[in-house]
Write an enzyme that holds these catalytic residues in place. Structure first.
Site, PDB file in Angstrom:
ATOM      1  N   HIS A 144      81.868  38.810  50.429  1.00 39.17           N
ATOM      2  CA  HIS A 144      81.827  39.867  51.823  1.00 39.17           C
ATOM      3  C   HIS A 144      83.343  39.500  52.001  1.00 39.17           C
ATOM      4  CE1 HIS A 144      77.050  41.638  51.366  1.00 39.17           C
ATOM      5  NE2 HIS A 144      77.936  41.984  51.035  1.00 39.17           N
TER       6      HIS A 144
ATOM      7  N   LYS B 257      65.756  49.979  50.773  1.00 40.09           N
ATOM      8  CA  LYS B 257      67.031  49.504  51.294  1.00 40.09           C
ATOM      9  C   LYS B 257      67.575  51.025  51.441  1.00 40.09           C
ATOM     10  CE  LYS B 257      67.507  44.459  52.265  1.00 40.09           C
ATOM     11  NZ  LYS B 257      68.287  43.306  51.610  1.00 40.09           N
TER      12      LYS B 257
ATOM     13  N   GLU C 256      63.278  40.903  53.161  1.00 43.84           N
ATOM     14  CA  GLU C 256      64.199  39.552  53.248  1.00 43.84           C
ATOM     15  C   GLU C 256      63.252  39.283  54.996  1.00 43.84           C
ATOM     16  OE1 GLU C 256      67.709  40.846  52.200  1.00 43.84           O
ATOM     17  OE2 GLU C 256      68.843  39.105  53.586  1.00 43.84           O
TER      18      GLU C 256
ATOM     19  N   HIS D 176      77.447  37.001  47.497  1.00 44.23           N
ATOM     20  CA  HIS D 176      77.552  38.202  48.567  1.00 44.23           C
ATOM     21  C   HIS D 176      78.253  37.426  49.810  1.00 44.23           C
ATOM     22  CE1 HIS D 176      75.215  40.501  45.730  1.00 44.23           C
ATOM     23  NE2 HIS D 176      75.519  41.638  46.954  1.00 44.23           N
TER      24      HIS D 176
ATOM     25  N   ARG E 291      63.601  37.546  49.298  1.00 47.71           N
ATOM     26  CA  ARG E 291      65.217  38.582  49.091  1.00 47.71           C
ATOM     27  C   ARG E 291      65.793  38.052  49.212  1.00 47.71           C
ATOM     28  NH1 ARG E 291      64.000  45.105  49.919  1.00 47.71           N
ATOM     29  NH2 ARG E 291      65.761  45.761  49.121  1.00 47.71           N
TER      30      ARG E 291
ATOM     31  N   ARG F  20      60.595  63.418  60.541  1.00 43.52           N
ATOM     32  CA  ARG F  20      59.537  61.496  61.238  1.00 43.52           C
ATOM     33  C   ARG F  20      59.535  60.862  59.521  1.00 43.52           C
ATOM     34  NH1 ARG F  20      57.656  64.702  65.120  1.00 43.52           N
ATOM     35  NH2 ARG F  20      57.989  64.237  67.192  1.00 43.52           N
TER      36      ARG F  20
ATOM     37  N   LYS G 198      64.642  42.467  39.586  1.00 44.87           N
ATOM     38  CA  LYS G 198      64.385  42.931  41.915  1.00 44.87           C
ATOM     39  C   LYS G 198      62.901  43.174  41.987  1.00 44.87           C
ATOM     40  CE  LYS G 198      66.853  45.268  45.291  1.00 44.87           C
ATOM     41  NZ  LYS G 198      68.027  46.034  45.610  1.00 44.87           N
TER      42      LYS G 198
ATOM     43  N   GLU H 247      76.160  42.603  39.491  1.00 45.36           N
ATOM     44  CA  GLU H 247      75.108  42.931  39.914  1.00 45.36           C
ATOM     45  C   GLU H 247      74.047  42.541  38.833  1.00 45.36           C
ATOM     46  OE1 GLU H 247      74.256  42.841  43.200  1.00 45.36           O
ATOM     47  OE2 GLU H 247      75.771  43.623  43.806  1.00 45.36           O
TER      48      GLU H 247
ATOM     49  N   ASN I 127      71.218  37.874  47.108  1.00 46.96           N
ATOM     50  CA  ASN I 127      72.939  37.697  47.834  1.00 46.96           C
ATOM     51  C   ASN I 127      73.598  36.773  46.802  1.00 46.96           C
ATOM     52  OD1 ASN I 127      71.915  39.405  49.756  1.00 46.96           O
ATOM     53  ND2 ASN I 127      70.994  38.098  51.234  1.00 46.96           N
TER      54      ASN I 127
ATOM     55  N   HIS J  99      83.061  46.355  45.076  1.00 42.69           N
ATOM     56  CA  HIS J  99      81.922  45.359  45.588  1.00 42.69           C
ATOM     57  C   HIS J  99      81.136  44.895  44.745  1.00 42.69           C
ATOM     58  CE1 HIS J  99      78.067  43.738  47.741  1.00 42.69           C
ATOM     59  NE2 HIS J  99      78.096  44.216  46.874  1.00 42.69           N
TER      60      HIS J  99
HETATM   61  N1  NAD Z   1      70.325  49.738  49.184  1.00 46.87           N
HETATM   62  C1  NAD Z   1      70.410  48.475  48.824  1.00 46.87           C
HETATM   63  O1  NAD Z   1      69.960  47.884  48.370  1.00 46.87           O
HETATM   64  C2  NAD Z   1      71.972  48.847  47.920  1.00 46.87           C
HETATM   65  C3  NAD Z   1      72.424  47.015  47.542  1.00 46.87           C
HETATM   66  C4  NAD Z   1      73.886  47.046  46.593  1.00 46.87           C
HETATM   67  C5  NAD Z   1      74.746  48.050  47.121  1.00 46.87           C
HETATM   68  N2  NAD Z   1      74.419  49.131  47.851  1.00 46.87           N
HETATM   69  C6  NAD Z   1      75.204  50.420  48.184  1.00 46.87           C
HETATM   70  O2  NAD Z   1      75.784  50.872  47.852  1.00 46.87           O
HETATM   71  C7  NAD Z   1      76.885  51.667  47.217  1.00 46.87           C
HETATM   72  C8  NAD Z   1      77.593  50.942  46.226  1.00 46.87           C
HETATM   73  O3  NAD Z   1      77.385  52.432  45.544  1.00 46.87           O
HETATM   74  P1  NAD Z   1      78.063  52.283  44.241  1.00 46.87           P
HETATM   75  O4  NAD Z   1      78.877  51.531  43.462  1.00 46.87           O
HETATM   76  O5  NAD Z   1      77.220  53.248  42.484  1.00 46.87           O
HETATM   77  O6  NAD Z   1      79.714  53.829  44.450  1.00 46.87           O
HETATM   78  P2  NAD Z   1      78.810  54.707  44.532  1.00 46.87           P
HETATM   79  O7  NAD Z   1      78.059  55.627  45.279  1.00 46.87           O
HETATM   80  O8  NAD Z   1      80.624  55.001  44.943  1.00 46.87           O
HETATM   81  O9  NAD Z   1      80.241  55.571  42.910  1.00 46.87           O
HETATM   82  C9  NAD Z   1      81.012  55.331  42.296  1.00 46.87           C
HETATM   83  C10 NAD Z   1      82.046  56.041  42.074  1.00 46.87           C
HETATM   84  O10 NAD Z   1      81.252  56.433  41.242  1.00 46.87           O
HETATM   85  C11 NAD Z   1      81.669  58.058  40.986  1.00 46.87           C
HETATM   86  N3  NAD Z   1      80.668  58.294  40.345  1.00 46.87           N
HETATM   87  C12 NAD Z   1      78.684  57.993  39.943  1.00 46.87           C
HETATM   88  N4  NAD Z   1      78.316  58.097  39.082  1.00 46.87           N
HETATM   89  C13 NAD Z   1      78.936  58.863  38.025  1.00 46.87           C
HETATM   90  C14 NAD Z   1      78.629  59.660  37.094  1.00 46.87           C
HETATM   91  N5  NAD Z   1      77.371  59.533  36.359  1.00 46.87           N
HETATM   92  N6  NAD Z   1      80.250  59.528  36.493  1.00 46.87           N
HETATM   93  C15 NAD Z   1      81.372  59.552  37.035  1.00 46.87           C
HETATM   94  N7  NAD Z   1      81.569  59.182  37.863  1.00 46.87           N
HETATM   95  C16 NAD Z   1      80.165  59.010  38.315  1.00 46.87           C
HETATM   96  C17 NAD Z   1      81.202  57.539  42.381  1.00 46.87           C
HETATM   97  O11 NAD Z   1      81.258  58.979  42.487  1.00 46.87           O
HETATM   98  C18 NAD Z   1      81.678  57.133  43.031  1.00 46.87           C
HETATM   99  O12 NAD Z   1      83.295  57.375  43.203  1.00 46.87           O
HETATM  100  C19 NAD Z   1      77.603  50.580  48.780  1.00 46.87           C
HETATM  101  O13 NAD Z   1      77.380  51.705  49.289  1.00 46.87           O
HETATM  102  C20 NAD Z   1      76.257  49.731  49.013  1.00 46.87           C
HETATM  103  O14 NAD Z   1      76.404  49.270  50.632  1.00 46.87           O
HETATM  104  C21 NAD Z   1      72.899  49.289  48.623  1.00 46.87           C
HETATM  105 ZN    ZN Z   2      75.894  43.600  45.800  1.00 44.13          ZN
END
Ligand code: NAD
Ligand code: ZN
Length: 377
Positions: free
Chosen positions: A259, A151, A244, A255, A248, A129, A234, A193, A252, A273
């Site tokens: 998207h 999030k 949001e 986006h 917040r 929980r 942020k 971003e 976007n 992304h």
């Molecule tokens: N929670 C939120 O507010 C929020 C906001 C924006 C995005 N997101 C989410 O984030 C995700 C995307 O995150 P991301 O772009 O970090 O992608 P990711 O976590 O998939 O990382 C991208 C790639 O880089 C590799 N990698 C990560 N760190 C590394 C390092 N230091 N050295 C070598 N390789 C490395 C990973 O293994 C992966 O292959 C999506 O799922 C999206 O929905 C969430």
């Molecule tokens: Zn984004």
């Protein structure tokens, strides 16, 4: 605006009452992970959740940092990539966390990018929980976006991030040196971003980035400064609107178009992304200037020029491979944002640094604009 010289880490506070926490930013901070956790939660043990790429470079140093501070830890690694934000992997990680006897007073550590962060945060929200968790972002996107704000989510067959919870971490430790192993394309995508914070609310920060982006990429002091500025932006928005219901949504910017393009490319390597968001922001600026008359086209072009200069896509024709026709793109936009009586909610801009939420954008205007852009291909 000047960048600080290297030295003490920068601390940005996320002010959320009893759920407040620090984002600690600096080069080489991973070594302090254990000491910081021991200070926050004396006696707690930890489970590190990571992915197979990140594990190769950064798992052992993270474990050593915990060991040196007397924090007992276990580990679970998931395959790299968005596919790990699935029910199946979620179940595996939950079971691994329970098997490692993580109790209510213990914590999970997300060591990775946004995928690991979102997955671990959601696991932490529900196991027993709710247990605490710490974010150790390893991508630029995670440093400036996903690790801050609470999030958490996994994906549904109906769409991304549909199964999740708000669950704030108790600490974000952003060691900017971890980004040195990140593939350059991923770094650049995360930069979109980062620029977003300048474009949506801080013209001075945007100007600073125009002059200093090379040092941000190179990993000098400017990288820390840029991450800290983004986290401040942020954190301020999240403190005003944690769930949001209003402001917040400014995050976007880019986006809605982004998207749709991301979905049109099947969320594949064709368009990351951040790359989609870059193109989306460029489109949002041009749409605001040309179709809404909100700012001079020259100012929109300045925003677009910077994104292009760092190597990010800004035009639909920068996206490799076939794209669907305008009607399908409009369907994708409508899936993302509900259309109310022909009106869409968009983040528009009155200039660099002044984005706002507009609930009454005529879907027909968007359609005309997008068909023009598609025709440029
Ligand atoms: N929670 C939120 O507010 C929020 C906001 C924006 C995005 N997101 C989410 O984030 C995700 C995307 O995150 P991301 O772009 O970090 O992608 P990711 O976590 O998939 O990382 C991208 C790639 O880089 C590799 N990698 C990560 N760190 C590394 C390092 N230091 N050295 C070598 N390789 C490395 C990973 O293994 C992966 O292959 C999506 O799922 C999206 O929905 C969430
Ligand atoms: Zn984004």
């Amino acid at each position: 605006m000047t960048a600080p010289v290297r030295g003490d880490p920068t601390i940005v506070k996320v002010a959320l009452g009893t759920r407040s926490y620090d984002i600690v930013i600096g080069r080489g901070l991973l070594a302090s992970l254990g000491a910081r956790i021991a200070a926050l939660r004396p006696g707690a043990k930890a489970v590190i959740v990571t992915d197979d790429n990140v594990a190769r470079y950064h798992l052992e140093p993270a474990e050593a940092a915990l060991r040196h501070a007397g924090v007992a830890s276990s580990r679970v690694s998931v395959p790299a990539g968005e596919a790990s934000k699935s029910y199946r992997v979620f179940e595996q990680v939950c079971e691994a966390v329970v098997a490692s006897r993580i109790e209510r007073g213990d914590l999970a550590i997300a060591l990775g990018g946004g995928v690991v962060g979102d997955l671990t945060g959601f696991v932490a929200a529900v196991v027993r929980r709710g247990v605490d968790y710490v974010q150790v972002p390893t991508t630029l996107l995670a440093d400036v976006d996903s690790s801050v704000g609470g999030k958490t989510a996994i994906d549904s067959a109906h769409g991304k991030n549909l199964i999740g919870a708000f669950h704030q971490p108790i600490l974000v430790l952003a060691d900017t040196a971890l980004l040195d192993t990140l593939p350059e394309r991923e770094f650049r995508a995360g930069y979109a971003e980062l620029v977003k914070y300048g474009l949506l609310g801080d013209a001075d920060f945007f100007s600073w980035l125009e002059s200093n982006w090379r040092d941000v990429f190179a990993g000098g002091p400017a990288r820390e400064h840029a991450i800290a500025e983004s986290c401040r932006a942020k954190a301020a928005i999240v403190a005003r609107d944690e769930r949001e219901t209003g402001d917040r949504a400014l995050l976007n910017l880019g986006h809605t178009f982004g998207h749709a393009l991301e979905a049109a490319c099947g969320f594949s390597d064709r368009l990351l992304h951040g790359e989609a968001i870059s193109a989306g922001m460029a489109l949002a600026f041009e749409f605001s200037a040309r179709r809404q008359g909100l700012l001079p086209m020259a100012e929109a072009q300045r925003a677009i020029r910077h994104l292009a200069e760092v190597g990010l896509p800004t035009r639909i024709k920068d996206i490799p491979g076939p794209l669907p026709a305008v009607d399908q793109l409009m369907d994708l936009i409508a899936q993302d944002k509900k259309v109310k009586r022909g009106m869409l909610t968009f983040i528009l801009v009155r200039g660099i640094g002044s984005a706002f939420i507009e609930a009454g954008v005529d879907a027909r205007e968007v359609r005309v604009f997008l068909s023009e852009k598609l025709a440029e291909r």
